[in-house]
Enzyme design. Structure first.
Site, PDB file in Angstrom:
ATOM      1  N   ARG A  23       5.748 -16.091 -61.865  1.00 36.34           N
ATOM      2  CA  ARG A  23       5.026 -15.170 -63.093  1.00 36.34           C
ATOM      3  C   ARG A  23       5.928 -14.595 -63.687  1.00 36.34           C
ATOM      4  O   ARG A  23       5.366 -13.806 -64.557  1.00 36.34           O
ATOM      5  CB  ARG A  23       4.304 -13.881 -62.215  1.00 36.34           C
ATOM      6  CG  ARG A  23       2.686 -14.320 -61.280  1.00 36.34           C
ATOM      7  CD  ARG A  23       1.954 -14.817 -62.030  1.00 36.34           C
ATOM      8  NE  ARG A  23       0.679 -15.162 -60.765  1.00 36.34           N
ATOM      9  CZ  ARG A  23      -0.389 -13.927 -60.386  1.00 36.34           C
ATOM     10  NH1 ARG A  23      -0.380 -13.069 -61.103  1.00 36.34           N
ATOM     11  NH2 ARG A  23      -1.190 -14.942 -59.704  1.00 36.34           N
ATOM     12  N   ARG A  27       1.541 -11.112 -68.051  1.00 32.82           N
ATOM     13  CA  ARG A  27       1.335  -9.716 -68.913  1.00 32.82           C
ATOM     14  C   ARG A  27       1.882  -8.390 -69.331  1.00 32.82           C
ATOM     15  O   ARG A  27       1.958  -8.111 -69.827  1.00 32.82           O
ATOM     16  CB  ARG A  27      -0.456  -9.311 -67.721  1.00 32.82           C
ATOM     17  CG  ARG A  27      -1.632  -9.368 -68.553  1.00 32.82           C
ATOM     18  CD  ARG A  27      -2.803  -9.556 -67.116  1.00 32.82           C
ATOM     19  NE  ARG A  27      -1.852  -9.583 -66.011  1.00 32.82           N
ATOM     20  CZ  ARG A  27      -3.028  -9.596 -64.562  1.00 32.82           C
ATOM     21  NH1 ARG A  27      -4.042  -9.385 -65.244  1.00 32.82           N
ATOM     22  NH2 ARG A  27      -2.717  -9.819 -63.953  1.00 32.82           N
ATOM     23  N   ARG A  36      -2.629 -15.278 -75.331  1.00 33.99           N
ATOM     24  CA  ARG A  36      -4.273 -15.129 -74.338  1.00 33.99           C
ATOM     25  C   ARG A  36      -4.971 -14.887 -74.939  1.00 33.99           C
ATOM     26  O   ARG A  36      -6.574 -15.153 -75.101  1.00 33.99           O
ATOM     27  CB  ARG A  36      -3.906 -14.189 -73.640  1.00 33.99           C
ATOM     28  CG  ARG A  36      -5.366 -14.538 -72.176  1.00 33.99           C
ATOM     29  CD  ARG A  36      -5.230 -13.214 -71.301  1.00 33.99           C
ATOM     30  NE  ARG A  36      -5.175 -12.186 -71.165  1.00 33.99           N
ATOM     31  CZ  ARG A  36      -5.763 -11.114 -70.440  1.00 33.99           C
ATOM     32  NH1 ARG A  36      -5.658 -10.733 -69.292  1.00 33.99           N
ATOM     33  NH2 ARG A  36      -5.706  -9.865 -70.740  1.00 33.99           N
ATOM     34  N   ASP A  73      -2.910 -22.245 -63.219  1.00 31.39           N
ATOM     35  CA  ASP A  73      -3.077 -21.086 -61.474  1.00 31.39           C
ATOM     36  C   ASP A  73      -3.483 -22.110 -60.382  1.00 31.39           C
ATOM     37  O   ASP A  73      -3.843 -23.255 -60.647  1.00 31.39           O
ATOM     38  CB  ASP A  73      -4.703 -20.201 -61.623  1.00 31.39           C
ATOM     39  CG  ASP A  73      -4.586 -19.433 -60.817  1.00 31.39           C
ATOM     40  OD1 ASP A  73      -3.937 -18.069 -61.809  1.00 31.39           O
ATOM     41  OD2 ASP A  73      -5.144 -19.276 -59.970  1.00 31.39           O
ATOM     42  N   TYR A 150     -10.012 -18.363 -50.807  1.00 29.53           N
ATOM     43  CA  TYR A 150     -10.922 -18.059 -51.800  1.00 29.53           C
ATOM     44  C   TYR A 150     -11.831 -18.983 -52.025  1.00 29.53           C
ATOM     45  O   TYR A 150     -12.966 -18.433 -52.050  1.00 29.53           O
ATOM     46  CB  TYR A 150     -10.264 -18.483 -53.737  1.00 29.53           C
ATOM     47  CG  TYR A 150      -8.444 -17.138 -53.395  1.00 29.53           C
ATOM     48  CD1 TYR A 150      -8.941 -16.246 -54.110  1.00 29.53           C
ATOM     49  CD2 TYR A 150      -7.478 -17.860 -53.171  1.00 29.53           C
ATOM     50  CE1 TYR A 150      -7.245 -15.398 -54.492  1.00 29.53           C
ATOM     51  CE2 TYR A 150      -6.203 -16.643 -53.245  1.00 29.53           C
ATOM     52  CZ  TYR A 150      -6.414 -15.787 -54.004  1.00 29.53           C
ATOM     53  OH  TYR A 150      -5.881 -14.816 -54.181  1.00 29.53           O
TER      54      TYR A 150
HETATM   55  O1  CP3 Z   1       4.592 -18.109 -62.459  1.00 36.83           O
HETATM   56  C1  CP3 Z   1       3.815 -18.655 -63.014  1.00 36.83           C
HETATM   57  O2  CP3 Z   1       4.421 -18.272 -64.456  1.00 36.83           O
HETATM   58  C2  CP3 Z   1       3.222 -19.456 -63.232  1.00 36.83           C
HETATM   59  C3  CP3 Z   1       1.646 -19.258 -63.155  1.00 36.83           C
HETATM   60  C4  CP3 Z   1       1.065 -19.109 -62.398  1.00 36.83           C
HETATM   61  C5  CP3 Z   1      -0.017 -18.097 -62.536  1.00 36.83           C
HETATM   62  N1  CP3 Z   1      -0.886 -18.367 -61.317  1.00 36.83           N
HETATM   63  C6  CP3 Z   1      -0.305 -17.377 -63.391  1.00 36.83           C
HETATM   64  C7  CP3 Z   1      -1.713 -15.872 -63.581  1.00 36.83           C
HETATM   65  C8  CP3 Z   1       1.100 -19.003 -60.904  1.00 36.83           C
HETATM   66  C9  CP3 Z   1       2.450 -19.901 -59.891  1.00 36.83           C
HETATM   67  C10 CP3 Z   1       0.066 -18.832 -60.095  1.00 36.83           C
HETATM   68  C11 CP3 Z   1      -0.091 -18.696 -58.826  1.00 36.83           C
HETATM   69  C12 CP3 Z   1      -1.220 -17.643 -58.817  1.00 36.83           C
HETATM   70  N2  CP3 Z   1      -2.458 -17.823 -58.715  1.00 36.83           N
HETATM   71  C13 CP3 Z   1      -1.421 -17.938 -57.409  1.00 36.83           C
HETATM   72  C14 CP3 Z   1       0.588 -17.907 -55.703  1.00 36.83           C
HETATM   73  C15 CP3 Z   1       0.712 -16.618 -56.246  1.00 36.83           C
HETATM   74  C16 CP3 Z   1       0.657 -15.416 -55.981  1.00 36.83           C
HETATM   75  O3  CP3 Z   1       1.006 -14.341 -56.882  1.00 36.83           O
HETATM   76  O4  CP3 Z   1       1.312 -15.350 -54.512  1.00 36.83           O
HETATM   77  C17 CP3 Z   1      -2.363 -16.871 -56.662  1.00 36.83           C
HETATM   78  C18 CP3 Z   1      -3.033 -16.528 -55.168  1.00 36.83           C
HETATM   79  C19 CP3 Z   1      -3.843 -17.112 -57.525  1.00 36.83           C
HETATM   80  C20 CP3 Z   1      -4.819 -16.592 -57.903  1.00 36.83           C
HETATM   81  C21 CP3 Z   1      -4.764 -15.823 -58.553  1.00 36.83           C
HETATM   82  N3  CP3 Z   1      -4.963 -16.016 -60.501  1.00 36.83           N
HETATM   83  C22 CP3 Z   1      -5.031 -14.478 -58.939  1.00 36.83           C
HETATM   84  C23 CP3 Z   1      -5.484 -13.535 -57.576  1.00 36.83           C
HETATM   85  C24 CP3 Z   1      -5.192 -13.538 -59.929  1.00 36.83           C
HETATM   86  C25 CP3 Z   1      -5.621 -12.492 -60.326  1.00 36.83           C
HETATM   87  C26 CP3 Z   1      -4.686 -11.603 -60.431  1.00 36.83           C
HETATM   88  C27 CP3 Z   1      -4.321 -10.735 -61.135  1.00 36.83           C
HETATM   89  O5  CP3 Z   1      -3.643  -9.906 -61.653  1.00 36.83           O
HETATM   90  O6  CP3 Z   1      -4.985  -9.755 -61.960  1.00 36.83           O
HETATM   91  C28 CP3 Z   1      -4.646 -14.745 -60.910  1.00 36.83           C
HETATM   92  C29 CP3 Z   1      -4.712 -14.604 -62.707  1.00 36.83           C
HETATM   93  C30 CP3 Z   1      -2.923 -15.093 -63.289  1.00 36.83           C
HETATM   94  N4  CP3 Z   1      -3.243 -16.133 -63.037  1.00 36.83           N
HETATM   95  C31 CP3 Z   1      -2.801 -14.545 -63.905  1.00 36.83           C
HETATM   96  C32 CP3 Z   1      -1.641 -15.205 -64.584  1.00 36.83           C
HETATM   97  C33 CP3 Z   1      -0.652 -14.779 -64.978  1.00 36.83           C
HETATM   98  C34 CP3 Z   1      -3.490 -13.479 -64.759  1.00 36.83           C
HETATM   99  C35 CP3 Z   1      -4.512 -13.892 -65.505  1.00 36.83           C
HETATM  100  C36 CP3 Z   1      -4.694 -12.895 -67.111  1.00 36.83           C
HETATM  101  O7  CP3 Z   1      -4.088 -13.184 -68.366  1.00 36.83           O
HETATM  102  O8  CP3 Z   1      -5.671 -11.629 -67.145  1.00 36.83           O
END
Ligand code: CP3
Length: 348
Positions: A23, A27, A36, A73, A150
């Site tokens: 990540r 944010r 964003r 994602d 999910y």
């Molecule tokens: O690592 C990176 O920088 C690459 C981008 C990336 C994102 N999601 C961006 C993201 C990667 C590799 C993921 C994978 C992902 N997505 C996983 C597996 C990794 C982990 O964290 O275990 C999972 C379970 C998801 C599903 C997902 N996407 C969730 C549960 C959420 C909400 C999380 C939250 O904190 O709100 C997301 C959204 C998400 N994916 C964000 C980002 C930067 C936040 C979105 C935003 O800008 O509001």
């Protein structure tokens, strides 16, 4: 071109321990929040190759990182299967059409990745151009098991009762779902590799919820299918694959037997202990507790030094956090982390 990140995964000589952070585009960076906002919302950001490229590059421009990760994602796949993905502020992902009946699994389409997920492979191409060989690009997917959680729960969950209920009640349907996902993921990763991804990673965020037997049957089996199904070589270069099961520290030997090149570790295992168990077979990625980034620079440096000292030898380790960086971390602490990995590993 020789990259420390790729070389470490292949256990070839490196100039210093490579580092990237899960990540890393997100944010906690004000420039990410600005992009964003420009995109409108998170999904629109993922679906715009140019804006996805912009945010992928932000941490690369700010820190001395050894790899970029595609901004996207894991839920793009169920979205392409028409489950109706949406994100609500503060609540995470949701599906408007989750899997609720066994018939939903039978009728689930295997999406044509080349058209429905073209925005992802397009993003890979745009990012590769923008990187221009600075650092390698990591492509990724969720594991079949993690995606299924999910899809069946309809979003994030605390108890995972629906998906685990399905697994115990109707293992045949569960396998059908996981198999469809694995086949789609193979197409998806091969598309990312063809577009230029230099390595790929499988995020199995929820594999650690399973018993050992269920993990092997419902998660690892399908990740192994993916490891065997994807193109491990592209244009003469080996494409390493990393498997990350959060909470999978008990099963490192089984994960290593999948044929993957690297295993991602969360912070609950000792890096040195993991190395003595599977270090001959695979490279290891990890595994600092992300909460160390709430401490002072001095403490961060101390923790980085101690983690590096656990690892014997000078290749086969890719420094990372044990899970994603939190949105409320001060970017200056991230800089301290990255710089100290390089400082302490150069003269290790
Ligand atoms: O690592 C990176 O920088 C690459 C981008 C990336 C994102 N999601 C961006 C993201 C990667 C590799 C993921 C994978 C992902 N997505 C996983 C597996 C990794 C982990 O964290 O275990 C999972 C379970 C998801 C599903 C997902 N996407 C969730 C549960 C959420 C909400 C999380 C939250 O904190 O709100 C997301 C959204 C998400 N994916 C964000 C980002 C930067 C936040 C979105 C935003 O800008 O509001």
């Amino acid at each position: 071109m020789s990259f420390d990140y790729i070389n470490a995964l292949l256990k070839k000589p490196v100039s210093r321990t490579p580092v990237w952070v899960m990540r890393q585009a997100g944010r906690y960076l004000p420039e990410y929040r600005a992009t964003r906002k420009k995109a409108g919302d998170f999904l629109s950001l993922c679906k715009s190759p140019d804006l996805a490229c912009e945010v992928t590059m932000q941490p690369i421009d700010r820190f001395d990182l050894d790899a970029a990760i595609l901004f996207s994602d894991i839920l793009t796949i169920p979205d392409a299967m028409d489950l109706g993905l949406y994100f609500t502020e503060g609540e995470g992902p949701k599906f408007s059409k989750p899997i609720t009946r066994l018939a939903d699994i039978e009728s689930l389409s295997r999406p044509d990745v080349g058209s429905k997920l073209a925005y992802v492979t397009d993003a890979v191409s745009v990012i590769k151009k923008s990187l221009n060989g600075r650092v390698p690009l990591i492509g990724f997917t969720g594991s079949p098991w993690t995606l299924s959680t999910y899809m069946v729960e309809g979003g994030s969950s605390k108890s995972f009762s629906k998906v685990k209920g399905l697994m115990y009640e109707n293992p045949k349907h569960m396998h059908q779902l996981l198999d469809k996902l694995a086949d789609t993921i193979i197409d998806y990763l091969n598309g990312q590799i063809a577009a230029g991804a230099d390595s790929v990673m499988v995020f199995d965020t929820w594999g650690g919820l399973l018993s050992k037997k269920s993990y092997e049957e419902f998660s690892l089996r399908y990740m192994t299918k993916i490891v065997n199904g994807i193109k491990r070589k592209h244009e003469g270069k080996i494409i390493p694959v990393t498997l990350f099961t959060k909470g999978g520290g008990m099963w490192l030997e089984q994960i290593a037997a999948s044929g993957c090149d690297g295993i991602g570790l969360d912070w609950t295992v000792e890096l040195g202990d993991a190395q003595s168990r599977v270090g001959e077979k695979v490279a290891l990625q990890g595994n600092l507790d992300p909460c160390v980034l709430y401490a002072t620079d001095e403490k961060i440096r101390e923790e980085v030094k101690a983690l590096l000292a656990q690892f014997n030898g000078d290749t086969g380790h890719i420094f990372n956090l044990g899970h994603g960086i939190s949105p409320d971390v001060n970017p200056e602490r991230m800089k301290t982390l990255v710089d100290s990995v390089h400082e302490f590993s150069t003269n290790k």
